[in-house]
Design an enzyme around this catalytic site. Structure first.
Site, PDB file in Angstrom:
ATOM      1  N   ARG A 271     -76.162 -54.341  -8.311  1.00 39.61           N
ATOM      2  CA  ARG A 271     -76.990 -54.712  -7.165  1.00 39.61           C
ATOM      3  C   ARG A 271     -78.434 -54.237  -7.313  1.00 39.61           C
ATOM      4  NH1 ARG A 271     -73.024 -54.658  -1.908  1.00 39.61           N
ATOM      5  NH2 ARG A 271     -71.067 -54.624  -3.028  1.00 39.61           N
TER       6      ARG A 271
ATOM      7  N   GLU B 217     -67.629 -65.818  -3.698  1.00 36.81           N
ATOM      8  CA  GLU B 217     -66.990 -66.401  -4.892  1.00 36.81           C
ATOM      9  C   GLU B 217     -66.744 -67.910  -4.802  1.00 36.81           C
ATOM     10  OE1 GLU B 217     -66.077 -63.500  -3.545  1.00 36.81           O
ATOM     11  OE2 GLU B 217     -66.810 -62.159  -5.120  1.00 36.81           O
TER      12      GLU B 217
ATOM     13  N   GLU C  89     -71.589 -50.549  -8.740  1.00 35.31           N
ATOM     14  CA  GLU C  89     -72.245 -51.217  -7.606  1.00 35.31           C
ATOM     15  C   GLU C  89     -73.757 -51.060  -7.683  1.00 35.31           C
ATOM     16  OE1 GLU C  89     -70.795 -53.183  -5.697  1.00 35.31           O
ATOM     17  OE2 GLU C  89     -68.685 -52.602  -5.538  1.00 35.31           O
TER      18      GLU C  89
ATOM     19  N   ASP D 291     -61.533 -58.402 -12.216  1.00 37.04           N
ATOM     20  CA  ASP D 291     -62.209 -59.709 -12.229  1.00 37.04           C
ATOM     21  C   ASP D 291     -63.396 -59.820 -13.180  1.00 37.04           C
ATOM     22  OD1 ASP D 291     -63.528 -57.885 -10.590  1.00 37.04           O
ATOM     23  OD2 ASP D 291     -63.674 -59.204  -8.845  1.00 37.04           O
TER      24      ASP D 291
END
Ligand code: DMJ
Length: 640
Positions: A291, A540, A287, A404
């Site tokens: 980010r 998404e 993360e 994913d």
């Protein structure tokens, strides 16, 4: 007559008597003679005792000599070998043990052996540069010399203390030997980067609506959560995750792209003066990479402002706080998507700094994952054990949470690197075939194509909203020369993702849907369980709409995105500022705000909406940039 002298009494100990009044010279001879006489006077037992004691003392002396000599030898050899004695640079994934022929049984760890705890930083990123990394050290040294002659300006922080050139005030003993070679990439913005300065005059109505939404979200963040990680818009407060101004950093490049110059400058000042990584806090590697590192690198690229690059460098090399890494608290497994979706960012960091260790570390992970057993036609399980380095929870396959972006980064690394790394492409192509073979189904009665999940041979018609990144990724691959049927599949899945939004009463997708596989007219294609009805403002669907519109020119994708923006405004906008995730997408009268605005709403969702509504294919061209999984554009190294 004198009586004869009495015989000396027999004693059981040796006594030596020296007679006074004799000269010194004669003493030794006298002593020898006297000693010998005394010895002869001893009984056999006494002599044996004396001999035994002497032998014992000699043996003790010999043994202690040997041990002292060994000590000295060891000290000598340690100082000669130095760092070789301990692993200076432990790998992020320990080498799989050959003996483990069956990964499933091995991965559970052997009961006899307590689990090993590796003191690790991010992959191969040590608090101090490993000794063997002499090249990096030379580069660091060169840069330090450059700094010493005042080549680089410094900035003052709010407290008046100097912020180091790298922007964090990192103390030498805490920081690494920073990778400070001059960036190979131009320090100035590329022409493409400059084009992202959008003047409000050139924006169409829909783009202006996105800008208005952004301003509203930003106003809430600025008022109630400035410098904190996330806005809690309903309670007008904030929440901390890493304590690193997450929303602010995630939003930087979006502001630049949207032309929000004033807001950008204010945020830049905060980054310059207040962003510090010396915090004793656990951050999630994935993360924080996608980010924060991704956000800073991208802000550097779109604005050309080298401050963001300087900030990115110490972040990636100095682990936050103690530098101690650990698996998630609840398991010793890492998520596959997390360890395989930090590569775009660290590869780019290596390219910019010239320091190869970032790239090498993350590519080692890619190589290992490539050769792991447990895949099914290119599909990967969801977990990797941090001790064994092997896949765990074998037999479960999804394109949703935990897997994913593994697929996304295979394709995007291949594009980033100029389409030369064929192993990445092969893995991606194989995975797409695996998806088609095992996970692709059509719903009833509407015949929506969807990607379900497989658990130990059993198909489940469950699809996370997260899977809606896939149409965009497939379309991107087709644009870069991959088979045309990837684009067909992208279009079909795009329809489905749109329906996941459209069929909800609020027009917003739930977190998870289940598709109906039974041909009964009375049943809807898309079904939602009570626990899955929330919407976290995720990007998404609009991400894929952006790719599909950009690459096909079909305006229906823009219209679909417009519907979604309107729904966000209707059901998630908090009047006092900000947007909130909601708990029930099926109840338009009471969607139940959850009091949280995720940083990706500004970093991704609004950015993709803005780009979707743009008719300028050169605004962050897909031939020049590749977006990381947090929508931060990074340059393609060798645009074709
Ligand atoms: C983002 O942080 C990234 O897109 C990540 O890949 C998946 N989750 C969120 C958005 O939904």
């Amino acid at each position: 007559m004198y009586p004869p002298p009495p015989l000396p009494p027999r004693r059981d100990f040796i006594s030596v008597t020296l007679s006074p009044g004799r000269s010194y010279d004669g003493v030794q001879g006298l002593r020898r003679r006297s000693f010998w006489r005394k010895w002869k006077q001893l009984s056999r037992l006494q002599r044996n005792v004396v001999l035994f004691l002497l032998a014992f003392l000699m043996l003790c002396g010999l043994l202690s000599y040997i041990s002292v000599a060994d000590e000295w030898k060891a000290v000598g050899s340690r100082s000669a070998e130095g760092p070789k004695m301990r692993p200076a640079n432990p790998l992020v994934l320990p080498a799989p043990r050959r003996a483990a022929e069956n990964p499933e049984t091995f991965a559970g760890a052997s009961p006899q052996k307590p689990p090993r705890h590796f003191r690790r930083g991010p992959p191969n990123l040590q608090i101090r540069a490993p000794d063997g990394d002499a090249k990096d050290r030379r580069q660091d040294e060169a840069q330090r010399r450059a700094e010493a002659v005042g080549e680089t300006p410094q900035e003052d922080d709010a407290q008046g203390s100097r912020v180091s050139r790298r922007g964090t005030g990192t103390e030498p003993e805490q920081g690494t030997q920073l990778p400070l070679r001059k960036a190979e990439a131009p320090a100035r913005p590329s022409p493409q980067a400059l084009r992202t300065r959008n003047s409000p005059a050139s924006q169409n109505e829909r783009q202006k609506a996105v800008v208005a939404a952004f301003r509203h979200a930003w106003a809430g963040y600025r008022k109630f959560a400035w410098g904190h990680d996330e806005l809690k818009p309903v309670s007008k407060s904030f929440s901390e995750w890493f304590g690193l101004g997450l929303t602010l950093i995630d939003a930087l490049d979006t502001m630049w792209i949207l032309g929000l110059k004033k807001e950008f400058e204010e945020a830049r000042k905060w980054v310059s003066q207040r962003l510090l990584f010396q915090k004793n806090v656990d951050v999630n590697l994935f993360e924080s990479t996608i980010r924060i590192l991704g956000g800073l690198l991208s802000a550097y690229h779109v604005s050309g402002d080298v401050l963001f690059l300087k900030k990115a460098i110490p972040y990636s090399d100095v682990n936050i706080g103690t530098g101690v890494a650990h698996p998630p608290r609840w398991t010793s497994d890492s998520t596959v998507a997390e360890v395989t979706s930090i590569q775009l960012e660290f590869r780019e960091l290596s390219r910019l700094t010239g320091v190869k260790k970032f790239q090498e570390a993350v590519e080692e992970v890619t190589r290992r994952v490539h050769s792991l057993r447990g895949k099914k036609d290119g599909l990967v399980p969801m977990f990797i054990n941090t001790n064994s380095g092997l896949f765990t929870h074998l037999g479960v396959f999804t394109l949703g949470a935990r897997a994913d972006s593994y697929y996304e980064y295979l394709l995007k690394q291949w594009i980033q690197g100029g389409k030369k790394e064929t192993q990445l492409l092969e893995d991606y192509l194989e995975a797409v075939e695996g998806i088609k073979k095992h996970l692709l189904h059509r719903s009833e009665p509407g015949k929506l194509t969807f990607v379900g999940e497989l658990a130990h041979g059993r198909f489940s018609a469950k699809m996370d909203h997260l899977v809606c990144f896939l149409p965009g990724t497939l379309a991107l691959g087709a644009h870069h020369g991959l088979p045309a049927d990837h684009m067909e599949l992208a279009r079909a899945l795009m329809d489905t993702c749109y329906q996941m939004n459209r069929q909800m009463e609020t027009g917003l997708s739930p977190e998870i849907v289940h598709f109906n596989l039974h041909p009964q007219k009375s049943r809807k294609d898309v079904q939602v369980k009570a626990a899955d009805r929330h919407n976290l403002l995720r990007p998404e669907t609009v991400e894929s709409l952006f790719y599909l519109y950009r690459l096909t020119g079909d305006r229906k994708y823009q219209d679909w995105g417009w519907e979604i923006l309107r729904s966000f405004n209707t059901y998630t906008r908090v009047p006092s500022g900000g947007y909130s995730s909601i708990s029930n997408v099926q109840d338009p009268r009471n969607p139940q705000p959850r009091d949280k605005m995720e940083s990706f709403f500004l970093g991704e969702t609004l950015k993709y909406l803005y780009l979707l509504f743009s008719d300028d294919p050169d605004l962050l061209s897909l031939d020049t940039y590749v977006f990381n999984t947090e929508a931060h554009p990074l340059p393609v190294w060798a645009p074709s």
